[in-house]
Design an enzyme around this catalytic site. Structure first.
Site, PDB file in Angstrom:
ATOM      1  N   ARG A 198       0.478 -51.894 105.503  1.00  0.00           N
ATOM      2  CA  ARG A 198      -0.743 -52.698 105.661  1.00  0.00           C
ATOM      3  C   ARG A 198      -1.401 -52.405 107.004  1.00  0.00           C
ATOM      4  O   ARG A 198      -0.753 -52.439 108.034  1.00  0.00           O
ATOM      5  CB  ARG A 198      -0.417 -54.190 105.527  1.00  0.00           C
ATOM      6  CG  ARG A 198      -0.045 -54.600 104.121  1.00  0.00           C
ATOM      7  CD  ARG A 198       0.155 -56.101 103.988  1.00  0.00           C
ATOM      8  NE  ARG A 198       0.541 -56.422 102.630  1.00  0.00           N
ATOM      9  CZ  ARG A 198       1.783 -56.367 102.169  1.00  0.00           C
ATOM     10  NH1 ARG A 198       2.757 -56.033 102.992  1.00  0.00           N
ATOM     11  NH2 ARG A 198       2.052 -56.657 100.919  1.00  0.00           N
TER      12      ARG A 198
ATOM     13  N   GLN B 287      -4.928 -50.959 103.156  1.00  0.00           N
ATOM     14  CA  GLN B 287      -3.597 -50.356 103.147  1.00  0.00           C
ATOM     15  C   GLN B 287      -3.689 -48.851 103.346  1.00  0.00           C
ATOM     16  O   GLN B 287      -4.768 -48.254 103.326  1.00  0.00           O
ATOM     17  CB  GLN B 287      -2.919 -50.633 101.801  1.00  0.00           C
ATOM     18  CG  GLN B 287      -2.923 -52.079 101.384  1.00  0.00           C
ATOM     19  CD  GLN B 287      -2.531 -52.258  99.925  1.00  0.00           C
ATOM     20  OE1 GLN B 287      -2.300 -51.284  99.202  1.00  0.00           O
ATOM     21  NE2 GLN B 287      -2.450 -53.507  99.489  1.00  0.00           N
TER      22      GLN B 287
ATOM     23  N   GLU C 298      -2.455 -42.521  93.911  1.00  0.00           N
ATOM     24  CA  GLU C 298      -2.824 -43.399  92.816  1.00  0.00           C
ATOM     25  C   GLU C 298      -4.246 -43.127  92.350  1.00  0.00           C
ATOM     26  O   GLU C 298      -5.016 -42.414  93.011  1.00  0.00           O
ATOM     27  CB  GLU C 298      -2.697 -44.867  93.244  1.00  0.00           C
ATOM     28  CG  GLU C 298      -3.639 -45.277  94.363  1.00  0.00           C
ATOM     29  CD  GLU C 298      -3.359 -46.682  94.878  1.00  0.00           C
ATOM     30  OE1 GLU C 298      -2.208 -47.137  94.764  1.00  0.00           O
ATOM     31  OE2 GLU C 298      -4.301 -47.313  95.392  1.00  0.00           O
TER      32      GLU C 298
ATOM     33  N   HIS D 223      -0.947 -45.340 102.199  1.00  0.00           N
ATOM     34  CA  HIS D 223       0.298 -44.953 101.550  1.00  0.00           C
ATOM     35  C   HIS D 223       0.701 -43.550 101.999  1.00  0.00           C
ATOM     36  O   HIS D 223      -0.154 -42.669 102.168  1.00  0.00           O
ATOM     37  CB  HIS D 223       0.140 -44.973 100.031  1.00  0.00           C
ATOM     38  CG  HIS D 223      -0.492 -46.228  99.516  1.00  0.00           C
ATOM     39  ND1 HIS D 223       0.112 -47.458  99.637  1.00  0.00           N
ATOM     40  CD2 HIS D 223      -1.686 -46.447  98.905  1.00  0.00           C
ATOM     41  CE1 HIS D 223      -0.676 -48.380  99.099  1.00  0.00           C
ATOM     42  NE2 HIS D 223      -1.774 -47.794  98.654  1.00  0.00           N
TER      43      HIS D 223
END
Length: 275
Positions: free
Chosen positions: A187, A88, A109, A90
């Site tokens: 994705r 992935q 994250e 982001h």
């Protein structure tokens, strides 16, 4: 404001296992969302109210003075991985506002590894020396795995994944994840799983937000029973021994989750973090 006990919720995932139990539809749960703006308070004067409402009605009481608006800023999960997640990427805040909409936030994250089977290695970024041009071509052509960088991890390790860095968790990992509230995910590669409405690829957006930064373990920044694991613009991740008493001072500048249980009955208590 007194500590708040929140209801957690389980999310079914195709890569989920048995550690977290099953979601409402009986499918294996891959994630437990223990802190999110849609989680509801259990008991007390705010019982049944979602954090989203409290952040709007009592922003300083809940979030302190260092808040970028009244949206609850963080999402904290437990993840139990029995299979590979998709590769992935982001967006950051500016990209999210451009690609998703005004006022949207990105997704930076961090992973705190609770348990890891021998040989478990998530993908965390791309190999050193990968040029932006080569990575862009690999993303568009579906060859990104040729450049993926694997990170050996063990219990107690922390991996920082800022927006733009390629992440993919894999089998044998159980971890605590802290991230910005939005779960915006593009994705790049889904390991040839059948396409579905909930698992689409994003060919137009993924090259724009992908960076060539490699990842590395984040080392503790201070010794003792309370150790700072990492600090970024969006959150601070501390490791605190369970029997440690957290001191407070009269001026609230932020909030903190004070406990996150790691069994199936995942719950979290919130109180301000005084820094």
């Amino acid at each position: 404001m007194r500590p708040l006990r929140l209801e957690s919720r389980l999310a079914a995932r195709v890569w989920g296992g048995t550690r977290l139990g099953t979601a409402g539809d009986g499918q294996p749960a891959g994630e437990a969302w223990v802190l999110h703006e849609d989680n509801r308070v259990q008991g007390g004067s705010f019982g049944s109210h979602p954090l989203r409402e409290l952040a709007q009605e009592l922003p300083q009481d809940l979030l302190g003075t260092h808040t970028r608006g009244v949206r609850f800023p963080l999402l904290i999960k437990l993840l139990g991985c029995a299979d590979w997640l998709s590769v992935q990427v982001h967006p950051n805040d500016a990209q999210a506002q451009r690609l998703v909409g005004p006022g949207e936030l990105g997704k930076t994250e961090a992973w705190y590894i609770l348990k890891a089977q021998p040989g478990a290695q998530p993908i965390a970024g791309v190999r050193e020396g990968t040029s932006p041009e080569r990575l862009r071509g690999a993303v568009l052509s579906g060859q990104v795995m040729d450049h993926a960088a694997y990170q050996a991890v063990g219990p107690g390790d922390t991996v920082f994944m800022p927006a733009g860095r390629l992440p993919a968790l894999g089998p044998g990992l159980f971890l605590h994840e802290v991230q910005q509230t939005p779960d915006t995910t593009y994705r790049v590669y889904d390991r040839d799983r059948p396409a579905s409405a909930g698992r689409t690829l994003h060919p137009a957006k993924r090259p724009e937000v992908t960076t060539t930064q490699p990842a590395a373990l984040a080392l503790p920044l201070a010794p003792g029973v309370r150790r700072e694991r990492l600090r970024c613009d969006h959150f601070v991740l501390d490791e605190v021994r369970e029997d440690t008493r957290l001191a407070s001072t009269p001026t609230a500048k932020a909030f903190m989750p004070s406990r996150c249980r790691t069994d199936r009955d995942s719950s979290i208590q919130l109180k301000k973090r005084w820094i």
